[in-house]
Design an enzyme around this catalytic site. Sequence first.
Site, PDB file in Angstrom:
ATOM      1  N   CYS A  88       0.847  -1.190   0.000  1.00  0.00           N
ATOM      2  CA  CYS A  88       0.000   0.000   0.000  1.00  0.00           C
ATOM      3  C   CYS A  88       0.885   1.244   0.000  1.00  0.00           C
ATOM      4  O   CYS A  88       1.847   1.316   0.775  1.00  0.00           O
ATOM      5  CB  CYS A  88      -0.902  -0.012   1.233  1.00  0.00           C
ATOM      6  SG  CYS A  88      -2.013   1.387   1.353  1.00  0.00           S
ATOM      7  N   HIS A 130      -8.773  -3.745  -3.116  1.00  0.00           N
ATOM      8  CA  HIS A 130      -7.886  -3.024  -2.196  1.00  0.00           C
ATOM      9  C   HIS A 130      -8.331  -1.566  -2.076  1.00  0.00           C
ATOM     10  O   HIS A 130      -8.444  -1.028  -0.965  1.00  0.00           O
ATOM     11  CB  HIS A 130      -6.445  -3.122  -2.716  1.00  0.00           C
ATOM     12  CG  HIS A 130      -5.433  -2.428  -1.872  1.00  0.00           C
ATOM     13  ND1 HIS A 130      -4.554  -3.107  -1.064  1.00  0.00           N
ATOM     14  CD2 HIS A 130      -5.149  -1.104  -1.708  1.00  0.00           C
ATOM     15  CE1 HIS A 130      -3.773  -2.231  -0.437  1.00  0.00           C
ATOM     16  NE2 HIS A 130      -4.113  -1.000  -0.820  1.00  0.00           N
ATOM     17  N   GLU A 131      -8.602  -0.928  -3.215  1.00  0.00           N
ATOM     18  CA  GLU A 131      -9.017   0.483  -3.194  1.00  0.00           C
ATOM     19  C   GLU A 131     -10.413   0.647  -2.599  1.00  0.00           C
ATOM     20  O   GLU A 131     -10.677   1.619  -1.883  1.00  0.00           O
ATOM     21  CB  GLU A 131      -8.941   1.090  -4.599  1.00  0.00           C
ATOM     22  CG  GLU A 131      -7.558   1.041  -5.239  1.00  0.00           C
ATOM     23  CD  GLU A 131      -6.433   1.552  -4.362  1.00  0.00           C
ATOM     24  OE1 GLU A 131      -6.640   2.497  -3.571  1.00  0.00           O
ATOM     25  OE2 GLU A 131      -5.313   1.010  -4.454  1.00  0.00           O
ATOM     26  N   HIS A 134     -10.152   0.896   1.058  1.00  0.00           N
ATOM     27  CA  HIS A 134      -9.773   2.246   1.504  1.00  0.00           C
ATOM     28  C   HIS A 134     -10.996   3.146   1.661  1.00  0.00           C
ATOM     29  O   HIS A 134     -11.058   3.955   2.588  1.00  0.00           O
ATOM     30  CB  HIS A 134      -8.801   2.899   0.519  1.00  0.00           C
ATOM     31  CG  HIS A 134      -7.375   2.543   0.727  1.00  0.00           C
ATOM     32  ND1 HIS A 134      -6.685   2.842   1.888  1.00  0.00           N
ATOM     33  CD2 HIS A 134      -6.492   1.914  -0.087  1.00  0.00           C
ATOM     34  CE1 HIS A 134      -5.438   2.410   1.774  1.00  0.00           C
ATOM     35  NE2 HIS A 134      -5.294   1.841   0.592  1.00  0.00           N
TER      36      HIS A 134
END
Length: 165
Positions: A88, A130-131, A134
């Site tokens: 990251c 993954h995003e 976030h």
Amino acid sequence: MEMVFYPNDLLRVKTKQIENIDDKIRDYAKKMIELMDISGGVGLAAPQVGLDLALFVVRENKMARPLVFINPSIIETSYEFSSYKEGCLSIPGVYYDLMRPKAVVINFHDENGKSFTIENSDFLARIIQHEMDHLNGVLFIDYYEEKLKNKLLKPYMRERGLKAK
């Protein structure tokens, strides 16, 4: 526009939907793509630059066109999983294998306000997941048991003069 680094609380915020896709949002996306490219990343979410917006950008590789995801929603994931070493930009130098669904179907708007529903698999699906994490205040390290998480973070925290658990 600057990167936000762990353990900054801005990385833990659940983002707000974007109501108007205007020049300001397009400018954020453009600057995020530039920062992602300069930083050598393949994805960057708004919380990583201190913005409380449901927005992330992705460029799967240097030859690919960057993609802008506004108000994204994963509507389906595959039953098949794969493991891959993740990292990251907000936690530089920390990498570890993580199991994720191999494919996703995602609904989103682009920077022009056009709506899309697309299926992605393999590396692009992993970046998207993954995003998306976030945007919900979740970091890839949160998937690990506390003992492993602390072991992975210890050198990172020490290097920055921060107290490790």
